[in-house]
Design a protein around this motif. Structure first.
Motif, PDB file in Angstrom:
ATOM      1  N   ILE A   1      10.052  14.809   0.167  1.00 24.10           N
ATOM      2  CA  ILE A   1      10.007  13.349   0.115  1.00 24.10           C
ATOM      3  C   ILE A   1       9.727  12.785   1.499  1.00 24.10           C
ATOM      4  CG2 ILE A   1      11.394  11.278  -0.270  1.00 24.10           C
ATOM      5  CD1 ILE A   1      12.824  12.803  -2.504  1.00 24.10           C
ATOM      6  N   MET A   2      10.422  13.345   2.520  1.00 27.13           N
ATOM      7  CA  MET A   2      10.208  12.870   3.887  1.00 27.13           C
ATOM      8  C   MET A   2       8.773  13.110   4.330  1.00 27.13           C
ATOM      9  SD  MET A   2      13.452  13.516   6.331  1.00 27.13           S
ATOM     10  CE  MET A   2      13.781  15.192   5.853  1.00 27.13           C
ATOM     11  N   THR A   3       8.259  14.299   4.019  1.00 30.51           N
ATOM     12  CA  THR A   3       6.894  14.616   4.409  1.00 30.51           C
ATOM     13  C   THR A   3       5.918  13.619   3.807  1.00 30.51           C
ATOM     14  OG1 THR A   3       7.495  16.927   4.429  1.00 30.51           O
ATOM     15  CG2 THR A   3       5.165  16.432   4.450  1.00 30.51           C
ATOM     16  N   GLY A   4       6.080  13.377   2.508  1.00 31.38           N
ATOM     17  CA  GLY A   4       5.192  12.431   1.835  1.00 31.38           C
ATOM     18  C   GLY A   4       5.294  11.055   2.450  1.00 31.38           C
ATOM     19  N   ALA A   5       6.523  10.638   2.757  1.00 34.31           N
ATOM     20  CA  ALA A   5       6.735   9.303   3.318  1.00 34.31           C
ATOM     21  C   ALA A   5       6.101   9.205   4.708  1.00 34.31           C
ATOM     22  CB  ALA A   5       8.221   8.992   3.382  1.00 34.31           C
ATOM     23  N   ILE A   6       6.278  10.256   5.506  1.00 34.88           N
ATOM     24  CA  ILE A   6       5.729  10.230   6.870  1.00 34.88           C
ATOM     25  C   ILE A   6       4.199  10.164   6.835  1.00 34.88           C
ATOM     26  CG2 ILE A   6       5.420  11.610   8.957  1.00 34.88           C
ATOM     27  CD1 ILE A   6       8.282  12.593   8.579  1.00 34.88           C
ATOM     28  N   LEU A   7       3.600  10.968   5.950  1.00 36.19           N
ATOM     29  CA  LEU A   7       2.136  10.954   5.852  1.00 36.19           C
ATOM     30  C   LEU A   7       1.645   9.588   5.389  1.00 36.19           C
ATOM     31  CD1 LEU A   7       1.386  14.476   4.358  1.00 36.19           C
ATOM     32  CD2 LEU A   7       1.028  13.691   6.691  1.00 36.19           C
ATOM     33  N   ALA A   8       2.387   8.977   4.454  1.00 42.17           N
ATOM     34  CA  ALA A   8       1.992   7.659   3.970  1.00 42.17           C
ATOM     35  C   ALA A   8       2.105   6.631   5.086  1.00 42.17           C
ATOM     36  CB  ALA A   8       2.863   7.256   2.780  1.00 42.17           C
TER      37      ALA A   8
ATOM     38  N   ILE B   1       0.835  -1.201   0.000  1.00 42.66           N
ATOM     39  CA  ILE B   1       0.000   0.000   0.000  1.00 42.66           C
ATOM     40  C   ILE B   1       0.873   1.255   0.000  1.00 42.66           C
ATOM     41  CG2 ILE B   1      -1.761   1.278   1.283  1.00 42.66           C
ATOM     42  CD1 ILE B   1      -2.593  -1.403   2.499  1.00 42.66           C
ATOM     43  N   LEU B   2       1.993   1.151   0.720  1.00 44.80           N
ATOM     44  CA  LEU B   2       2.878   2.305   0.908  1.00 44.80           C
ATOM     45  C   LEU B   2       3.583   2.707  -0.396  1.00 44.80           C
ATOM     46  CD1 LEU B   2       3.968   4.052   3.300  1.00 44.80           C
ATOM     47  CD2 LEU B   2       5.886   2.467   3.419  1.00 44.80           C
ATOM     48  N   ILE B   3       4.036   1.707  -1.141  1.00 44.70           N
ATOM     49  CA  ILE B   3       4.904   1.990  -2.296  1.00 44.70           C
ATOM     50  C   ILE B   3       4.286   2.984  -3.286  1.00 44.70           C
ATOM     51  CG2 ILE B   3       5.964   0.957  -4.361  1.00 44.70           C
ATOM     52  CD1 ILE B   3       6.647  -1.469  -2.552  1.00 44.70           C
ATOM     53  N   PRO B   4       3.060   2.729  -3.780  1.00 42.10           N
ATOM     54  CA  PRO B   4       2.541   3.701  -4.762  1.00 42.10           C
ATOM     55  C   PRO B   4       2.321   5.090  -4.181  1.00 42.10           C
ATOM     56  CG  PRO B   4       0.864   2.076  -4.193  1.00 42.10           C
ATOM     57  CD  PRO B   4       2.143   1.603  -3.590  1.00 42.10           C
ATOM     58  N   MET B   5       1.968   5.151  -2.895  1.00 43.76           N
ATOM     59  CA  MET B   5       1.767   6.477  -2.287  1.00 43.76           C
ATOM     60  C   MET B   5       3.077   7.242  -2.236  1.00 43.76           C
ATOM     61  SD  MET B   5      -0.939   6.281   0.840  1.00 43.76           S
ATOM     62  CE  MET B   5      -0.231   4.948   1.780  1.00 43.76           C
TER      63      MET B   5
END
Lengths: 279, 280
Positions: free
Chosen positions: A190-197, A143-147
């Motif tokens: 990138i970090m923000t997107g990863a943390i939200l995901a 689920i995480l990868i595409p996000m």
């Protein structure tokens, strides 16, 4: 003339009411969970294992640790893959393959998470002949990868071309330009997107039902069923015991606080600092 | 042939294509060519922007490229360090010799260390400090010796006339500098790699007059150390900073001569019209 003003006032009121309505739903949920959940949170709840059915007290320490393990491994598996895929899409992906990957990621983002659970069941649970933390992590990572891919791609694309040109014109090979100039410039995004995901997958329940399965005791390693906060909430909420219901509310409150904290952290990270270019 | 209207006359052709090595047609008084461009054609897939440019860049002097918007001057200098081909669909043909070697046969990465470039808008690396920006060309290419890097950073910042302004805040963010300082920082960053040729693509178009004056002084000083090719919209600037000037029009090199001659007594009517402000 007058009619225009009346319509204007009416529409303004309508949009305002709708805005309040959507906001009030959020606050109603937050408030209700806090009201129901906060009371049951205490030290024992955070540090103890569940008591046997019928006894009162006990806690959900195993679920907190389990969630941390499952989500942590999912992040370790998913974020690198997502970011590297994003590098490909943003830097080299203006072709058929790029289009295909982007399209697939968008479709994947829209697939119900329970389907991901079934996928991980077939991929990990069946061959290993048992539910496991690993299977849960794989389901969440899928689920995480595409996000992560799509959000990272956006942030990498936001790095101005002039920055890339500047580095290339210094005689720096392209891979070093990407690794040492482009990615650091996009890193906060990138970090923000990863943390939200990650905060989103931390709340996923459905993919864990067929994979992590749940457990009422401390888990052992990665190859056994493991508890996780969303699973515990689900199991306790549908149980017939009043005590468990209270614990479910408390666990929900805990999860909510975690997601809230992560969101605030992510937003703070993204806020531009001292005139530095947005990344 | 969309150029029929301004088909160059015969005498001019010999001017446009100097015979390299022939003593009589040495491109500039004194300097020998450091770069020799022969029949360079370039475009973006949908057609050529440059229609066969030949000119020799003299050593340790400033060559200005002038011409109206869209005449291909930026495309031209972007070919000289092969930054042109970074754009999707871009292509170029012809020969560009750097010290006798064809640059299209060289490794583009190696070439760009010898032919540096400064762009229209200042583009310091936003995540790096002033020091790291200047050091980037070295550190990213694997120079590990801190003393060497430190020395080269100071030398380059002094070379770019920026040292005194930033020496107390080398660890501060590069984006905290003013536009003019940022552009000089970009020049310092390019100098740190020790290029033979520095390409300046309208380096002052985003700067105010006083910052422009400082960059022009800098160009004067740098001429003693390396060869400079500058693209500029501003004819006064070309007249102030360069020794040789090339006038481009619609992808053709109309005239290439000593700057003084271009601005006082050009051979071609179109050059005269342009430098006197009748078009462009």
């Amino acid at each position: 003339m007058k009619r225009r003003k009346v319509v204007n006032a009416a529409m303004l009121t309508l949009t305002g009411v709708c805005a309040l309505l959507s906001l009030s739903a959020l606050f109603a949920i937050l408030g209700y969970i806090a009201w129901k959940g906060a009371a049951a949170i205490n030290w024992g709840f955070l540090t103890q294992l569940p008591k046997p059915v019928g006894e009162t007290g006990g806690g959900i320490a195993h679920s907190i640790v389990g969630s941390a393990k499952v989500v942590g491994l999912a992040a370790l598996l998913g974020i690198p893959v997502g970011v590297l895929a994003a590098v490909y899409l943003a830097e080299y992906g203006n072709n058929k393959l790029g289009f295909l990957v982007r399209y697939a990621a968008d479709v994947l983002n829209g697939i119900p998470s329970i389907v991901m659970g079934i996928f991980a069941y077939a991929l990990v649970v069946v061959p290993f002949k048992g539910f496991s933390a690993l299977a849960g992590s794989v389901a969440l990572a899928v689920i995480l990868i595409p996000m992560v891919t799509r959000s990272s791609e956006e942030f990498i694309r936001m790095v101005p071309g002039s920055i890339r040109e500047a580095a290339l014109a210094l005689g720096v090979p392209q891979w070093k330009v990407i690794l040492f100039v482009v990615l650091p410039t996009a890193s906060r995004g990138i970090m923000t997107g990863a943390i939200l995901a990650v905060s989103r997958i931390a709340g996923e329940t459905a993919p864990l039902i067929f994979t992590a399965f749940g457990n009422r005791f401390w888990d052992e390693g990665w190859t056994h069923p493991i508890a996780a906060l969303p699973l515990t909430i689900y199991n306790y909420a549908i149980s017939p015991y009043r005590d468990w219901h209270e614990q479910a509310w408390a666990a929900a409150f805990l999860l909510l606080m975690f997601v809230l904290a992560v969101n605030v952290t992510a937003r703070t990270l993204l806020r531009p600092r001292g005139g530095a270019a947005q990344g | 042939m969309k150029m029929t209207m301004i088909e160059p006359i015969e005498t001019e052709k010999s001017l446009r294509r100097p015979e390299v090595g022939a003593a009589g047609s040495a491109p500039v008084s004194g300097g020998k060519p450091v770069m020799d461009v022969r029949e360079l054609r370039a475009g973006y897939g949908s057609g050529d922007v440059l229609h066969g440019i030949s000119l020799a860049v003299p050593e340790r002097s400033v060559t200005a490229i002038i011409g109206p918007s869209g005449c291909g001057k930026s495309t031209f200098i972007r070919c000289l360090n092969r930054m042109h081909e970074v754009a999707p669909g871009a292509e170029c043909r012809g020969q560009v010799l750097l010290g006798g070697r064809d640059i299209f046969a060289m490794d583009a990465v190696e070439l760009r260390r010898e032919v540096g470039m400064v762009f229209q808008k200042p583009n310091p690396f936003p995540t790096m400090s002033i020091y790291k920006n200047v050091a980037a060309g070295l550190t990213l290419n694997g120079v590990r010796d801190k003393a060497v890097v430190r020395g080269r950073v100071e030398e380059s910042l002094r070379g770019a006339a920026l040292w005194d302004e930033v020496k107390d805040r080398l660890d501060g963010p590069a984006t905290g500098l003013s536009g003019g300082q940022q552009q000089r920082l970009c020049i310092a960053r390019a100098l740190a790699v020790e290029p033979k040729i520095l390409l300046l693509d309208e380096p002052c178009s985003a700067l105010d007059p006083s910052a422009t004056a400082r960059v022009e002084e800098l160009i004067h000083a740098l001429r003693k150390r390396l060869s400079i090719v500058i693209v500029t919209h501003n004819m006064q600037q070309a007249a102030r900073v360069s020794q040789r000037t090339a006038f481009f029009l619609m992808g053709e090199l109309v005239e290439y001569d000593d700057t003084r001659k271009i601005f006082t007594n050009p051979s071609d009517k179109r050059t005269e019209d342009y430098v006197t402000g009748r078009f462009g």
